[in-house]
Design a protein around this motif. Structure first.
Motif, PDB file in Angstrom:
ATOM      1  N   GLY A 240      13.240  13.535  -3.294  1.00 39.92           N
ATOM      2  CA  GLY A 240      12.462  12.851  -2.212  1.00 39.92           C
ATOM      3  C   GLY A 240      12.888  11.199  -2.069  1.00 39.92           C
ATOM      4  N   ARG A 241      11.926  10.563  -1.317  1.00 40.80           N
ATOM      5  CA  ARG A 241      12.352   9.262  -1.046  1.00 40.80           C
ATOM      6  C   ARG A 241      11.346   8.404  -1.968  1.00 40.80           C
ATOM      7  NH1 ARG A 241      15.137   7.725   3.171  1.00 40.80           N
ATOM      8  NH2 ARG A 241      13.919   5.894   3.485  1.00 40.80           N
ATOM      9  N   PRO A 242      11.992   7.502  -2.943  1.00 43.24           N
ATOM     10  CA  PRO A 242      11.086   6.843  -3.766  1.00 43.24           C
ATOM     11  C   PRO A 242      10.502   5.704  -3.298  1.00 43.24           C
ATOM     12  CG  PRO A 242      13.270   6.215  -4.157  1.00 43.24           C
ATOM     13  CD  PRO A 242      13.232   7.244  -2.970  1.00 43.24           C
ATOM     14  N   VAL A 243       9.410   5.044  -3.715  1.00 45.17           N
ATOM     15  CA  VAL A 243       8.497   4.206  -3.216  1.00 45.17           C
ATOM     16  C   VAL A 243       9.336   2.901  -3.501  1.00 45.17           C
ATOM     17  CG1 VAL A 243       7.404   3.931  -5.402  1.00 45.17           C
ATOM     18  CG2 VAL A 243       6.464   2.910  -3.078  1.00 45.17           C
ATOM     19  N   PHE A 244      10.088   2.636  -4.430  1.00 42.31           N
ATOM     20  CA  PHE A 244      10.975   1.554  -4.543  1.00 42.31           C
ATOM     21  C   PHE A 244      12.441   2.107  -4.856  1.00 42.31           C
ATOM     22  CE2 PHE A 244       6.925  -0.010  -6.747  1.00 42.31           C
ATOM     23  CZ  PHE A 244       6.534  -0.821  -5.508  1.00 42.31           C
ATOM     24  N   PRO A 245      13.654   1.436  -4.161  1.00 40.30           N
ATOM     25  CA  PRO A 245      14.773   1.920  -4.537  1.00 40.30           C
ATOM     26  C   PRO A 245      15.190   2.113  -5.948  1.00 40.30           C
ATOM     27  CG  PRO A 245      14.846   0.034  -2.742  1.00 40.30           C
ATOM     28  CD  PRO A 245      13.550   0.399  -3.444  1.00 40.30           C
ATOM     29  N   GLU A 246      14.345   1.229  -6.751  1.00 40.69           N
ATOM     30  CA  GLU A 246      14.732   1.310  -8.303  1.00 40.69           C
ATOM     31  C   GLU A 246      14.026   2.402  -9.184  1.00 40.69           C
ATOM     32  OE1 GLU A 246      13.487  -2.634 -10.061  1.00 40.69           O
ATOM     33  OE2 GLU A 246      13.851  -3.443  -8.017  1.00 40.69           O
TER      34      GLU A 246
ATOM     35  N   HIS B 255      -1.359  -2.009  -4.002  1.00 40.17           N
ATOM     36  CA  HIS B 255      -2.033  -0.812  -4.378  1.00 40.17           C
ATOM     37  C   HIS B 255      -1.444   0.511  -4.413  1.00 40.17           C
ATOM     38  CE1 HIS B 255      -5.268  -3.872  -3.272  1.00 40.17           C
ATOM     39  NE2 HIS B 255      -4.439  -4.053  -2.099  1.00 40.17           N
ATOM     40  N   LEU B 256      -1.389   0.801  -5.247  1.00 43.95           N
ATOM     41  CA  LEU B 256      -0.715   2.215  -5.672  1.00 43.95           C
ATOM     42  C   LEU B 256      -1.787   3.336  -6.003  1.00 43.95           C
ATOM     43  CD1 LEU B 256       2.353   3.456  -6.083  1.00 43.95           C
ATOM     44  CD2 LEU B 256       2.104   2.853  -8.652  1.00 43.95           C
ATOM     45  N   SER B 257      -1.574   4.408  -5.043  1.00 45.65           N
ATOM     46  CA  SER B 257      -2.357   5.625  -5.444  1.00 45.65           C
ATOM     47  C   SER B 257      -1.188   6.586  -5.799  1.00 45.65           C
ATOM     48  CB  SER B 257      -3.024   6.152  -3.828  1.00 45.65           C
ATOM     49  OG  SER B 257      -3.829   5.143  -3.408  1.00 45.65           O
ATOM     50  N   GLN B 258      -1.637   7.668  -6.789  1.00 45.87           N
ATOM     51  CA  GLN B 258      -0.982   8.542  -7.091  1.00 45.87           C
ATOM     52  C   GLN B 258      -1.511  10.018  -7.087  1.00 45.87           C
ATOM     53  OE1 GLN B 258       0.967   8.033 -10.956  1.00 45.87           O
ATOM     54  NE2 GLN B 258       2.734   9.082 -10.143  1.00 45.87           N
TER      55      GLN B 258
ATOM     56  N   TYR C  60       0.770  -1.391   0.011  1.00 44.74           N
ATOM     57  CA  TYR C  60       0.013  -0.055  -0.020  1.00 44.74           C
ATOM     58  C   TYR C  60       0.969   1.333   0.025  1.00 44.74           C
ATOM     59  CZ  TYR C  60      -3.680  -3.269   1.272  1.00 44.74           C
ATOM     60  OH  TYR C  60      -4.530  -4.095   1.305  1.00 44.74           O
ATOM     61  N   ALA C  61       0.845   2.184  -0.962  1.00 44.88           N
ATOM     62  CA  ALA C  61       1.542   3.317  -1.095  1.00 44.88           C
ATOM     63  C   ALA C  61       0.673   4.435  -1.754  1.00 44.88           C
ATOM     64  CB  ALA C  61       2.915   3.192  -1.496  1.00 44.88           C
ATOM     65  N   ILE C  62       0.724   5.788  -1.343  1.00 49.50           N
ATOM     66  CA  ILE C  62       0.624   6.943  -2.289  1.00 49.50           C
ATOM     67  C   ILE C  62       1.769   7.439  -2.682  1.00 49.50           C
ATOM     68  CG2 ILE C  62       0.025   8.191  -0.305  1.00 49.50           C
ATOM     69  CD1 ILE C  62      -2.111   9.694  -2.033  1.00 49.50           C
ATOM     70  N   VAL C  63       1.910   7.854  -3.877  1.00 54.26           N
ATOM     71  CA  VAL C  63       3.235   8.478  -4.402  1.00 54.26           C
ATOM     72  C   VAL C  63       3.014   9.818  -4.872  1.00 54.26           C
ATOM     73  CG1 VAL C  63       4.455   6.290  -4.560  1.00 54.26           C
ATOM     74  CG2 VAL C  63       3.381   7.292  -6.759  1.00 54.26           C
TER      75      VAL C  63
ATOM     76  N   ALA D  51      -9.830  10.016   0.978  1.00 53.61           N
ATOM     77  CA  ALA D  51     -10.431   8.746   0.370  1.00 53.61           C
ATOM     78  C   ALA D  51      -9.278   7.586   0.282  1.00 53.61           C
ATOM     79  CB  ALA D  51     -10.869   8.994  -1.121  1.00 53.61           C
ATOM     80  N   ASP D  52      -8.052   8.175   0.035  1.00 54.51           N
ATOM     81  CA  ASP D  52      -6.779   7.015   0.170  1.00 54.51           C
ATOM     82  C   ASP D  52      -6.775   6.885   1.668  1.00 54.51           C
ATOM     83  OD1 ASP D  52      -4.446   6.099  -0.992  1.00 54.51           O
ATOM     84  OD2 ASP D  52      -3.451   7.015   0.465  1.00 54.51           O
ATOM     85  N   GLN D  53      -6.836   7.661   2.560  1.00 59.34           N
ATOM     86  CA  GLN D  53      -6.448   7.205   3.833  1.00 59.34           C
ATOM     87  C   GLN D  53      -7.764   6.245   4.515  1.00 59.34           C
ATOM     88  OE1 GLN D  53      -4.281   8.520   6.461  1.00 59.34           O
ATOM     89  NE2 GLN D  53      -3.111   8.485   4.705  1.00 59.34           N
ATOM     90  N   GLU D  54      -8.727   6.452   3.819  1.00 57.69           N
ATOM     91  CA  GLU D  54     -10.099   5.503   4.330  1.00 57.69           C
ATOM     92  C   GLU D  54      -9.639   4.107   3.587  1.00 57.69           C
ATOM     93  OE1 GLU D  54     -13.379   7.762   2.813  1.00 57.69           O
ATOM     94  OE2 GLU D  54     -13.512   8.992   4.715  1.00 57.69           O
ATOM     95  N   PHE D  55      -9.448   4.015   2.270  1.00 53.76           N
ATOM     96  CA  PHE D  55      -8.877   2.868   1.600  1.00 53.76           C
ATOM     97  C   PHE D  55      -8.023   2.003   2.648  1.00 53.76           C
ATOM     98  CE2 PHE D  55      -6.322   0.389  -1.274  1.00 53.76           C
ATOM     99  CZ  PHE D  55      -7.132  -0.362  -1.560  1.00 53.76           C
TER     100      PHE D  55
END
Length: 185
Positions: A142-148, A130-133, A10-13, A34-38
């Motif tokens: 910033g700090r990326p969701v994945f190191p790649e 589950h990727l929110s954007q 679970y992440a929002i980016v 809505a993202d927080q609720e999900f």
């Protein structure tokens, strides 16, 4: 992970694939109701929550969840006497051993960050991510969701390279154009 365990991230980016700024601060524009609720609703169904020491979910239900904090500060597995969670070093114990330590044999395992933990589970294998954007937020440096993730490589590229396929986008906030896409194996 096949069997009775399902691993879900679970992440929002931001538009540039970042979770937070360099000091781990999440911009207000990425805190979407809505993202927080999900997110919180999903965690209500999790058998366990896994994250790094700087990530957390907050809120009253958090204290009652079975939780593994990924760290290199222990050799393998340990209970954290100051908190109601267990510490897990993936270099010293397998995920199966860590879940057995928690008493979890089945159910959904929620992975909630940060970047190194999300990256670890790219190798272990997500069943869903589950990727929110938030497309109007940018976090240079910033700090990326994945190191790649980086110039020329989006979170979506990373998920696709690991065999996950996107489902249809769901609009979470029409005004901010925040969407959620669930990627599945």
């Amino acid at each position: 992970m096949p069997g009775p365990i399902s691993i879900e991230g679970y992440a929002i980016v931001s538009a540039d694939g970042m979770l937070a700024d360099a000091s781990r601060r999440i911009p207000d524009a990425m805190v979407v109701k809505a993202d927080q609720e999900f997110f919180h609703g999903s965690l209500d169904h999790a058998a366990a929550v896994i994250h790094g020491r700087h990530s957390h979910e907050g809120g009253p239900p958090a204290a009652g969840r079975r939780r593994l904090v990924v760290t290199t500060r222990v050799e393998a597995l340990a209970d954290d006497p100051a908190h109601s969670h267990s510490l897990w070093n993936p270099n010293g114990a397998s995920l199966a051993q860590a879940l057995a330590h928690l008493g979890v044999a089945q159910g959904m395992i929620a992975v909630i960050g940060g970047p190194d933990v999300y990256g670890l589970f790219l190798d272990i294998g997500y069943d869903k991510f589950h990727l929110s954007q938030a497309p109007h937020v940018r976090i240079p440096g910033g700090r990326p969701v994945f190191p790649e993730v980086g110039p020329g490589r989006t979170p979506q590229d990373v998920l696709a390279s690991r065999g996950l396929k996107p489902g249809p986008p769901r609009v979470l906030d029409r005004a901010a154009e925040v969407t959620l896409v669930t990627w599945t194996r």
